[in-house]
Design a protein around this motif. Structure first.
Motif, PDB file in Angstrom:
ATOM      1  N   UNK A  51       0.828  -1.209   0.000  1.00  0.00           N
ATOM      2  CA  UNK A  51       0.000   0.000   0.000  1.00  0.00           C
ATOM      3  C   UNK A  51       0.861   1.257   0.000  1.00  0.00           C
ATOM      4  N   UNK A  52       1.869   1.284   0.830  1.00  0.00           N
ATOM      5  CA  UNK A  52       2.684   2.489   0.977  1.00  0.00           C
ATOM      6  C   UNK A  52       3.688   2.691  -0.157  1.00  0.00           C
ATOM      7  N   UNK A  53       4.027   1.632  -0.898  1.00  0.00           N
ATOM      8  CA  UNK A  53       4.968   1.777  -2.004  1.00  0.00           C
ATOM      9  C   UNK A  53       4.272   1.824  -3.354  1.00  0.00           C
ATOM     10  N   UNK A  54       2.966   1.666  -3.350  1.00  0.00           N
ATOM     11  CA  UNK A  54       2.231   1.680  -4.606  1.00  0.00           C
ATOM     12  C   UNK A  54       2.284   0.371  -5.355  1.00  0.00           C
ATOM     13  N   UNK A  55       2.728  -0.670  -4.697  1.00  0.00           N
ATOM     14  CA  UNK A  55       2.790  -1.991  -5.327  1.00  0.00           C
ATOM     15  C   UNK A  55       1.445  -2.684  -5.206  1.00  0.00           C
ATOM     16  N   UNK A  56       0.632  -2.550  -6.241  1.00  0.00           N
ATOM     17  CA  UNK A  56      -0.735  -3.087  -6.173  1.00  0.00           C
ATOM     18  C   UNK A  56      -0.752  -4.617  -6.095  1.00  0.00           C
ATOM     19  N   UNK A  57       0.223  -5.253  -6.748  1.00  0.00           N
ATOM     20  CA  UNK A  57       0.284  -6.720  -6.684  1.00  0.00           C
ATOM     21  C   UNK A  57       0.638  -7.185  -5.270  1.00  0.00           C
ATOM     22  N   UNK A  58       1.590  -6.513  -4.631  1.00  0.00           N
ATOM     23  CA  UNK A  58       1.962  -6.872  -3.252  1.00  0.00           C
ATOM     24  C   UNK A  58       0.800  -6.601  -2.305  1.00  0.00           C
ATOM     25  N   UNK A  59       0.094  -5.506  -2.535  1.00  0.00           N
ATOM     26  CA  UNK A  59      -1.057  -5.179  -1.682  1.00  0.00           C
ATOM     27  C   UNK A  59      -2.146  -6.253  -1.798  1.00  0.00           C
ATOM     28  N   UNK A  60      -2.436  -6.660  -3.033  1.00  0.00           N
ATOM     29  CA  UNK A  60      -3.448  -7.694  -3.252  1.00  0.00           C
ATOM     30  C   UNK A  60      -3.008  -9.030  -2.651  1.00  0.00           C
TER      31      UNK A  60
END
Length: 105
Positions: free
Chosen positions: A62-71
């Motif tokens: 979430x904080x780095x903008x990594x949508x795949x990691x967030x999901x």
């Protein structure tokens, strides 16, 4: 009067063998319970670790903008929470369905 083969088969299906669960019948029952309790505890501890890692991945994504990691973090948190729910409810679920099955006649 002879009984028909179908009626004889139905009578055999309705036979009650008189078997019910009973503790103390076999040696090692206490050891088996201890092993299963330990496996359940190990699973709960693993679920706590998985939840912590998944929440960290979710926050990092979430904080780095990594949508795949967030999901992936969200999915891992959901799975870990579900695993903890299942492990915690396992004894109660088995007891519930065992009691329900004992009512079948």
């Amino acid at each position: 009067m002879p009984v028909s083969p179908l009626a004889d088969h139905v009578i055999q299906l309705a036979y009650d063998p008189g078997i019910s669960p009973k503790g103390g019948g076999l040696p090692g029952l206490a050891v088996l319970k201890n092993i299963v309790n330990s496996i359940n505890l190990f699973g709960i501890i693993a679920a706590v670790g998985a939840l912590a890692v998944s929440l960290a991945v979710w926050a990092w994504g979430h904080h780095t903008g990594g949508h795949q990691a967030e999901a992936t973090g969200k999915k891992g948190a959901t799975v870990a929470a579900g695993a903890a729910l299942g492990l915690g409810a396992a004894n109660g679920a088995v007891a519930f369905f065992s009691a329900l099955g004992a009512q079948v006649h």
